[in-house]
Design an enzyme around this catalytic site. Structure first.
Site, mmCIF file in Angstrom:
data_model
loop_
_atom_site.group_PDB
_atom_site.id
_atom_site.type_symbol
_atom_site.label_atom_id
_atom_site.label_comp_id
_atom_site.label_asym_id
_atom_site.label_seq_id
_atom_site.Cartn_x
_atom_site.Cartn_y
_atom_site.Cartn_z
ATOM 1 C CG ASP A 136 -2.032 -0.948 1.223
ATOM 2 O OD1 ASP A 136 -2.328 -1.501 0.157
ATOM 3 O OD2 ASP A 136 -2.649 -1.157 2.295
ATOM 4 N NE ARG A 187 -4.647 -1.671 -4.334
ATOM 5 C CZ ARG A 187 -4.283 -2.008 -3.098
ATOM 6 N NH1 ARG A 187 -3.799 -1.111 -2.260
ATOM 7 N NH2 ARG A 187 -4.376 -3.256 -2.691
HETATM 8 C C1 FAD Z 1 -8.692 -1.364 -3.308
HETATM 9 C C2 FAD Z 1 -8.268 -0.021 -2.812
HETATM 10 C C3 FAD Z 1 -7.013 0.124 -2.266
HETATM 11 C C4 FAD Z 1 -6.580 1.373 -1.823
HETATM 12 N N1 FAD Z 1 -5.285 1.545 -1.400
HETATM 13 C C5 FAD Z 1 -4.846 2.791 -1.093
HETATM 14 C C6 FAD Z 1 -3.476 3.042 -0.791
HETATM 15 O O1 FAD Z 1 -2.638 2.144 -0.769
HETATM 16 N N2 FAD Z 1 -3.111 4.322 -0.500
HETATM 17 C C7 FAD Z 1 -4.007 5.364 -0.534
HETATM 18 O O2 FAD Z 1 -3.613 6.525 -0.294
HETATM 19 N N3 FAD Z 1 -5.301 5.150 -0.797
HETATM 20 C C8 FAD Z 1 -5.740 3.901 -1.084
HETATM 21 N N4 FAD Z 1 -7.068 3.709 -1.386
HETATM 22 C C9 FAD Z 1 -8.050 4.781 -1.098
HETATM 23 C C10 FAD Z 1 -8.181 5.771 -2.229
HETATM 24 O O3 FAD Z 1 -7.012 6.545 -2.335
HETATM 25 C C11 FAD Z 1 -9.373 6.726 -1.974
HETATM 26 O O4 FAD Z 1 -9.165 7.410 -0.782
HETATM 27 C C12 FAD Z 1 -10.708 6.017 -1.901
HETATM 28 O O5 FAD Z 1 -10.800 4.960 -2.807
HETATM 29 C C13 FAD Z 1 -11.854 7.006 -2.214
HETATM 30 O O6 FAD Z 1 -11.702 7.545 -3.493
HETATM 31 P P1 FAD Z 1 -12.575 7.099 -4.763
HETATM 32 O O7 FAD Z 1 -11.632 6.827 -5.881
HETATM 33 O O8 FAD Z 1 -13.465 5.991 -4.430
HETATM 34 O O9 FAD Z 1 -13.356 8.377 -5.219
HETATM 35 P P2 FAD Z 1 -14.200 9.468 -4.456
HETATM 36 O O10 FAD Z 1 -14.285 10.625 -5.388
HETATM 37 O O11 FAD Z 1 -13.672 9.706 -3.084
HETATM 38 O O12 FAD Z 1 -15.601 8.774 -4.306
HETATM 39 C C14 FAD Z 1 -16.444 8.454 -5.396
HETATM 40 C C15 FAD Z 1 -17.737 7.834 -4.873
HETATM 41 O O13 FAD Z 1 -17.441 6.585 -4.253
HETATM 42 C C16 FAD Z 1 -18.224 6.406 -3.087
HETATM 43 N N5 FAD Z 1 -17.321 6.389 -1.913
HETATM 44 C C17 FAD Z 1 -16.025 6.726 -1.878
HETATM 45 N N6 FAD Z 1 -15.502 6.560 -0.653
HETATM 46 C C18 FAD Z 1 -16.524 6.134 0.113
HETATM 47 C C19 FAD Z 1 -16.630 5.783 1.479
HETATM 48 N N7 FAD Z 1 -15.596 5.843 2.309
HETATM 49 N N8 FAD Z 1 -17.841 5.362 1.930
HETATM 50 C C20 FAD Z 1 -18.908 5.270 1.101
HETATM 51 N N9 FAD Z 1 -18.854 5.602 -0.204
HETATM 52 C C21 FAD Z 1 -17.688 6.023 -0.692
HETATM 53 C C22 FAD Z 1 -19.184 7.558 -3.034
HETATM 54 O O14 FAD Z 1 -20.329 7.178 -3.734
HETATM 55 C C23 FAD Z 1 -18.433 8.646 -3.775
HETATM 56 O O15 FAD Z 1 -19.275 9.612 -4.318
HETATM 57 C C24 FAD Z 1 -7.492 2.476 -1.869
HETATM 58 C C25 FAD Z 1 -8.755 2.319 -2.428
HETATM 59 C C26 FAD Z 1 -9.148 1.102 -2.909
HETATM 60 C C27 FAD Z 1 -10.502 0.986 -3.538
#
Ligand code: FAD
Length: 312
Positions: A136, A187
């Site tokens: 991560d 990723r």
């Molecule tokens: C498999 C995976 C691994 C990850 N690993 C890392 C990592 O190693 N380092 C890192 O910095 N980040 C990591 N992340 C987190 C990532 O950086 C984001 O913070 C997170 O995915 C929210 O961003 P989004 O792309 O979903 O878009 P956003 O613009 O935040 O969200 C889009 C839509 O998704 C839904 N959504 C998003 N988050 C939530 C929530 N918490 N609860 C409910 N609905 C939600 C809502 O409908 C929102 O409108 C990871 C995410 C995933 C999916």
């Protein structure tokens, strides 16, 4: 994704002693407690049970033993032992073999060489058993060192290992080109941490625009690419690009977090895409939990209702 002011607010909230006490006391107390929406449980057995349920729906998974920022070599050794035990437990359970971990959990803040040794120990056990280990990405002070450690292990011949890049950081497009050239699996995420304007875009529109540019480069030039987002607009763009460029659905995967947009997870599987769920578990669930709250204010009400329900 929230703007930086909201992120700052929730990060401050995450430091709140009262919230921490209440959430820690009630969040995982019973199988129906509110934190279980995002965290599979506190034990590896609970995580394996969640993984089986995920597999039954045609989804893949990666298991993450929660924990970060350990402050002693003993804690790092303990986390490493836990990971080794987890590898054994997953292999024995006969479920899919994917693991995610953080370098600060393995002691990066205490001693870099020890953290690398700890990761190597895990890889030496996991790789021959058919596991894939995803490192991560933590906040920006760790970007350089994480990529450097990754490249060191890559140079030493480890191949069942991948990194994460965050579209929020200005540097990430260059890092993606570097990882694609190396042949490494990336990723792609937007980034979960509050970062200063000196290193990261502050507006959601800019983070999204960078994500869209990066998703194209990742799908076209990447190796075992993983598009990790719950954002339907990003997912649609990735699907469109793959179709236009005739990139087969088996050549990449989508990833989402446990408990978030389960509707979209199932839809992607029905549409013929590979979909992996990141399943976190363990006793150290609070920082992860607070990051998920910070991403969506509606989740805070969900927790407040949960605490009220549990304390009644
Ligand atoms: C498999 C995976 C691994 C990850 N690993 C890392 C990592 O190693 N380092 C890192 O910095 N980040 C990591 N992340 C987190 C990532 O950086 C984001 O913070 C997170 O995915 C929210 O961003 P989004 O792309 O979903 O878009 P956003 O613009 O935040 O969200 C889009 C839509 O998704 C839904 N959504 C998003 N988050 C939530 C929530 N918490 N609860 C409910 N609905 C939600 C809502 O409908 C929102 O409108 C990871 C995410 C995933 C999916």
């Amino acid at each position: 994704m929230l703007d930086s002011a909201s992120k700052a607010f929730f990060h401050t909230l995450a430091q709140s002693g009262l919230l921490k006490t209440l959430a820690s006391r009630y969040g995982m107390r019973s199988p129906r407690s509110f934190a279980r929406r995002f965290i599979a449980g506190e034990t590896v057995d609970e995580a394996i049970e969640a993984a089986r349920a995920v597999e039954a729906q045609g989804l893949m998974h990666t298991l993450d033993l929660l924990g970060e920022s350990v402050t002693s070599l003993e804690q790092a050794a303990w986390a490493t032992q836990q990971y080794l035990a987890m590898v054994e437990a997953i292999a024995k359970a006969g479920i899919g073999r994917g693991v995610s971990l953080k370098l600060t959990q393995l002691g990066l803040d205490v001693d870099k060489a020890t953290a690398v040794d700890n990761l190597r120990r895990i890889l030496e056990r996991a790789e021959p058993a058919g596991f894939f280990i995803r490192v991560d990405m933590e906040n920006s002070p760790y970007t350089d060192i994480t990529l450097e450690i990754f490249e060191t292990l890559w140079d030493q011949g480890h191949r069942e290992i991948g990194v994460v890049l965050q579209s929020a950081l200005y540097r990430s497009e260059k890092d993606l080109a570097r990882m694609n050239a190396l042949g490494a699996s990336v990723r792609l995420v937007k980034g979960a941490y509050k970062e200063p304007a000196s290193v990261a875009y502050q507006r959601k529109a800019d983070v999204d625009a960078a994500f869209l540019r990066m998703v194209k480069a990742l799908l076209t030039d990447g190796h075992r690419p993983a598009v990790a987002t719950h954002d339907a607009a990003m997912i649609d763009a990735a699907r469109r690009w793959a179709q236009e460029q005739q990139i087969a659905a088996e050549r990449f995967e989508f990833q989402m977090l446990y408990g978030i947009r389960r509707d979209l997870q199932s839809q992607l599987v029905r549409d013929g895409y590979r979909m992996r769920v990141y399943i976190p578990f363990g006793r150290e669930w609070f920082p992860y939990f607070m990051r998920r709250l910070g991403e969506r204010p509606a989740n805070v009400w969900f927790v407040v209702r949960g605490i009220a329900g549990e304390t009644r």
